[in-house]
Motif scaffolding. Structure first.
Motif, PDB file in Angstrom:
ATOM      1  N   GLY A  13       5.313 -13.812  -6.016  1.00 14.82           N
ATOM      2  CA  GLY A  13       5.748 -12.256  -5.593  1.00 14.82           C
ATOM      3  C   GLY A  13       5.608 -12.189  -3.979  1.00 14.82           C
ATOM      4  N   TYR A  14       5.966 -11.140  -3.742  1.00 11.18           N
ATOM      5  CA  TYR A  14       6.096 -10.981  -2.266  1.00 11.18           C
ATOM      6  C   TYR A  14       4.561 -11.120  -1.416  1.00 11.18           C
ATOM      7  N   ILE A  15       3.655  -9.905  -1.827  1.00 16.88           N
ATOM      8  CA  ILE A  15       2.404 -10.276  -1.174  1.00 16.88           C
ATOM      9  C   ILE A  15       1.715 -11.505  -1.750  1.00 16.88           C
ATOM     10  N   ASP A  63       2.441 -16.976 -12.673  1.00 15.87           N
ATOM     11  CA  ASP A  63       3.763 -15.946 -12.633  1.00 15.87           C
ATOM     12  C   ASP A  63       4.637 -16.185 -13.535  1.00 15.87           C
ATOM     13  N   THR A  72       9.847 -10.793 -10.980  1.00 18.17           N
ATOM     14  CA  THR A  72      10.507 -10.512  -9.790  1.00 18.17           C
ATOM     15  C   THR A  72       9.871 -11.585  -8.401  1.00 18.17           C
ATOM     16  N   ASP A  81       2.918 -15.503 -18.672  1.00 19.21           N
ATOM     17  CA  ASP A  81       2.812 -14.240 -18.725  1.00 19.21           C
ATOM     18  C   ASP A  81       1.082 -13.698 -18.466  1.00 19.21           C
ATOM     19  N   VAL A  82       0.713 -13.123 -17.661  1.00 16.05           N
ATOM     20  CA  VAL A  82      -0.777 -12.761 -17.327  1.00 16.05           C
ATOM     21  C   VAL A  82      -1.565 -12.024 -18.534  1.00 16.05           C
ATOM     22  N   PHE A 132      -2.699 -10.073  -8.571  1.00 16.82           N
ATOM     23  CA  PHE A 132      -1.657  -9.179  -8.151  1.00 16.82           C
ATOM     24  C   PHE A 132      -0.286  -9.048  -8.866  1.00 16.82           C
ATOM     25  N   TYR A 155       2.761   4.683 -12.615  1.00 18.45           N
ATOM     26  CA  TYR A 155       2.350   3.399 -11.629  1.00 18.45           C
ATOM     27  C   TYR A 155       1.051   3.640 -11.486  1.00 18.45           C
ATOM     28  N   LYS A 179      -2.632   1.777 -12.580  1.00 20.85           N
ATOM     29  CA  LYS A 179      -3.304   0.917 -11.539  1.00 20.85           C
ATOM     30  C   LYS A 179      -4.847   1.641 -11.718  1.00 20.85           C
TER      31      LYS A 179
HETATM   32  N1  LIG Z   1       4.182  -3.686  -1.888  1.00 22.61           N
HETATM   33  C1  LIG Z   1       3.512  -2.790  -1.895  1.00 22.61           C
HETATM   34  O1  LIG Z   1       3.676  -1.788  -0.854  1.00 22.61           O
HETATM   35  C2  LIG Z   1       2.144  -2.483  -2.772  1.00 22.61           C
HETATM   36  C3  LIG Z   1       1.361  -1.422  -2.292  1.00 22.61           C
HETATM   37  C4  LIG Z   1       0.181  -1.239  -3.079  1.00 22.61           C
HETATM   38  C5  LIG Z   1      -0.102  -2.211  -4.193  1.00 22.61           C
HETATM   39  N2  LIG Z   1       0.697  -3.119  -4.456  1.00 22.61           N
HETATM   40  C6  LIG Z   1       0.330  -3.888  -5.393  1.00 22.61           C
HETATM   41  O2  LIG Z   1       0.244  -5.420  -5.044  1.00 22.61           O
HETATM   42  C7  LIG Z   1       0.824  -6.255  -5.952  1.00 22.61           C
HETATM   43  C8  LIG Z   1       1.960  -7.340  -5.474  1.00 22.61           C
HETATM   44  O3  LIG Z   1       2.907  -6.255  -5.434  1.00 22.61           O
HETATM   45  P1  LIG Z   1       4.396  -7.141  -4.558  1.00 22.61           P
HETATM   46  O4  LIG Z   1       4.877  -6.051  -3.794  1.00 22.61           O
HETATM   47  O5  LIG Z   1       3.982  -8.319  -4.083  1.00 22.61           O
HETATM   48  O6  LIG Z   1       5.253  -7.017  -5.794  1.00 22.61           O
HETATM   49  P2  LIG Z   1       6.260  -8.511  -6.529  1.00 22.61           P
HETATM   50  O7  LIG Z   1       6.942  -7.734  -7.616  1.00 22.61           O
HETATM   51  O8  LIG Z   1       6.885  -9.173  -5.405  1.00 22.61           O
HETATM   52  O9  LIG Z   1       5.183  -9.287  -6.944  1.00 22.61           O
HETATM   53  C9  LIG Z   1       4.548  -9.264  -8.408  1.00 22.61           C
HETATM   54  C10 LIG Z   1       4.549 -10.577  -9.025  1.00 22.61           C
HETATM   55  O10 LIG Z   1       3.837 -10.676 -10.297  1.00 22.61           O
HETATM   56  C11 LIG Z   1       4.792 -11.449 -11.331  1.00 22.61           C
HETATM   57  N3  LIG Z   1       4.396 -10.923 -12.387  1.00 22.61           N
HETATM   58  C12 LIG Z   1       4.934  -9.376 -12.834  1.00 22.61           C
HETATM   59  N4  LIG Z   1       4.360  -9.222 -14.069  1.00 22.61           N
HETATM   60  C13 LIG Z   1       3.889 -10.380 -14.545  1.00 22.61           C
HETATM   61  C14 LIG Z   1       3.164 -10.895 -15.627  1.00 22.61           C
HETATM   62  N5  LIG Z   1       3.010 -10.074 -16.835  1.00 22.61           N
HETATM   63  N6  LIG Z   1       2.635 -12.087 -15.848  1.00 22.61           N
HETATM   64  C15 LIG Z   1       2.851 -13.063 -14.903  1.00 22.61           C
HETATM   65  N7  LIG Z   1       3.444 -12.655 -13.586  1.00 22.61           N
HETATM   66  C16 LIG Z   1       4.067 -11.476 -13.477  1.00 22.61           C
HETATM   67  C17 LIG Z   1       6.132 -11.237 -10.498  1.00 22.61           C
HETATM   68  O11 LIG Z   1       7.255 -12.152 -11.059  1.00 22.61           O
HETATM   69  C18 LIG Z   1       5.693 -11.197  -9.002  1.00 22.61           C
HETATM   70  O12 LIG Z   1       6.048 -12.504  -8.640  1.00 22.61           O
HETATM   71  C19 LIG Z   1       1.014  -5.555  -7.273  1.00 22.61           C
HETATM   72  O13 LIG Z   1      -0.154  -5.582  -7.977  1.00 22.61           O
HETATM   73  C20 LIG Z   1       1.418  -4.196  -6.755  1.00 22.61           C
HETATM   74  O14 LIG Z   1       1.190  -3.030  -7.490  1.00 22.61           O
HETATM   75  C21 LIG Z   1       2.028  -3.359  -3.834  1.00 22.61           C
END
Ligand SMILES: NC(=O)c1ccc[n+]([C@@H]2O[C@H](COP(=O)([O-])OP(=O)(O)OC[C@H]3O[C@@H](n4cnc5c(N)ncnc54)[C@H](O)[C@@H]3O)[C@@H](O)[C@H]2O)c1
Ligand SMILES: O=c1ccn([C@@H]2O[C@H](COP(=O)(O)OP(=O)(O)O[C@H]3O[C@H](CO)[C@@H](O)[C@H](O)[C@H]3O)[C@@H](O)[C@H]2O)c(=O)[nH]1
Length: 330
Positions: free
Chosen positions: A13-15, A34, A38, A53-54, A75, A143, A147
């Motif tokens: 994912g993104y982060i 992953d 997404t 799946d996690v 993440f 959400y 968390k």
């Molecule tokens: N983007 C933000 O501003 C932000 C802010 C606060 C917290 N977060 C937290 O950071 C984390 C990453 O967020 P992001 O913005 O990179 O989102 P994202 O959607 O880009 O990344 C999430 C990743 O998790 C994977 N995923 C989702 N459900 C899954 C599952 N059941 N099994 C395996 N993989 C799974 C998705 O395919 C994706 O690659 C999340 O926990 C989110 O709550 C993000």
């Protein structure tokens, strides 16, 4: 002490992909889990990717055992606030229940260190719009609740002595790898800076400003935007802290400064060099008016020194990535 392998859930994912890249640059051994719901396989530039799946306890236990994993960075989650309002049980299943299952596997397999992606959304509507780590948690959307429940499970498991954790409460994460190797490729993105960059490049017709009557200086929502590369560095420092035997911690990740939706739009217009088509729209369900970090603790405890603390820098890197995407990059 030998460095163990790190399991990164949601590392496509993104982060997560930015953290995987930073771990790779440091020569860490990484396994990414992953489901690609997404995330994207081609965003994983280091380590091995396992698609699954996690919440699949048997799969996670097998991965922990066969790879000799002693650290988990978690993440994987559903992350869209308005979607959580419309479909709360999805968020309790995918965030809370999946984290419970992951923690159970970690306890069974003797994982020692856990770094958890939490969120500023646990604070709800803090007084004055500013939260430090001791501000009472009171989420206003599912959400944030999903968390916070995960935080509690992790805290309680850590209290048994099973593992130590660093829980990082991210504020609004934005921007992309300054070297342009990876970025934010989320399909149907909802995050302001990403959406504004898509509008700038004509990939969306207009930007809706959700709410212009908030009790903020210009009436629009205010957030604390943090560059994803600085956030990735915070994860490396959290890992070092745990490996050095440090105590469990919960830390805000933000810069301590807020920008309104209108200020973000102005920054995108500066970077793009032209005005964006903007429409005023009603408030979005689940949105707090203002959310800014008090973020001294992470600087003190982890000696974290952000290097990209500038809205124009953040926006420029996001727009540069959006241009690459428009040209067919990942
Ligand atoms: N983007 C933000 O501003 C932000 C802010 C606060 C917290 N977060 C937290 O950071 C984390 C990453 O967020 P992001 O913005 O990179 O989102 P994202 O959607 O880009 O990344 C999430 C990743 O998790 C994977 N995923 C989702 N459900 C899954 C599952 N059941 N099994 C395996 N993989 C799974 C998705 O395919 C994706 O690659 C999340 O926990 C989110 O709550 C993000
Ligand atoms: O098209 C848009 C998108 C957003 N906004 C506004 O912009 C601000 C920021 O919204 P957004 O970028 O969607 O982020 P948040 O809703 O604040 O939530 C993000 O930031 C949280 C931490 O603060 C994380 O936990 C979440 O995962 C992440 O989605 C809010 O006032 C929104 O109403 C708009 O006006 N128009």
């Amino acid at each position: 002490m030998a460095r163990g392998t790190i399991l990164v859930t949601g590392g496509a994912g993104y982060i997560g992909s930015h953290v995987v890249l930073a771990l790779g640059e440091r020569g860490e051994r990484v396994v990414v889990l992953d489901d690609l719901s997404t995330g994207r396989a081609d965003a994983v530039l280091h380590g091995e990717l396992v698609v699954g799946d996690v919440g699949d306890g048997a799969l996670v236990r097998r991965l922990l055992r066969t790879h000799g994993i002693d650290t988990v960075m978690h993440f994987a989650a559903r992350t869209v606030v308005p979607e959580s309002v419309a479909d709360p049980l999805k968020y309790y299943r995918e965030n809370t229940c999946a984290t419970r299952s992951l923690l159970e596997a970690c306890a069974a397999q003797g994982v020692r260190h856990f770094v958890f992606s939490s969120t500023a959304a646990v604070y709800g509507v803090p007084e004055g719009g500013i939260a430090d780590e001791d501000t009472p948690t009171a989420p206003i959307n599912p959400y944030g609740s999903s968390k916070l429940m995960s935080e509690w499970m992790l805290r309680d498991l850590a209290a048994t002595g099973a593992l130590r954790h660093v829980t990082l409460r991210y504020f609004n994460v934005a921007g992309c790898d300054p070297a342009g190797r990876i970025g934010q490729s989320t399909p149907e993105a909802t995050l302001l800076i990403k959406v504004a960059c898509e509008v700038a490049l004509g990939r969306r017709p207009e930007l809706a400003v959700f709410g212009t009557d908030y009790p903020t200086p210009d009436g629009t929502g205010v957030r604390d935007y943090i560059h994803v590369t600085d956030l990735a560095d915070a994860h490396l420092r959290a890992l070092d802290h745990l490996r050095a035997g440090g105590a469990s911690l919960t830390l805000n990740c933000g810069y301590g400064r807020g920008y309104s939706v209108r200020e973000v739009i102005a920054a995108v217009e500066r970077a793009h060099g032209a005005p964006l088509p903007v429409r005023e729209a009603p408030r979005r369900p689940g949105d707090p008016p203002m959310l800014i970090a008090r973020a001294e603790r992470i600087r003190e405890v982890l000696d974290w020194r952000p290097r990209h603390d500038d809205l124009d820098t953040i926006v420029a890197s996001a727009l540069a990535w959006e241009r690459r995407l428009a040209q067919g990059a990942r």
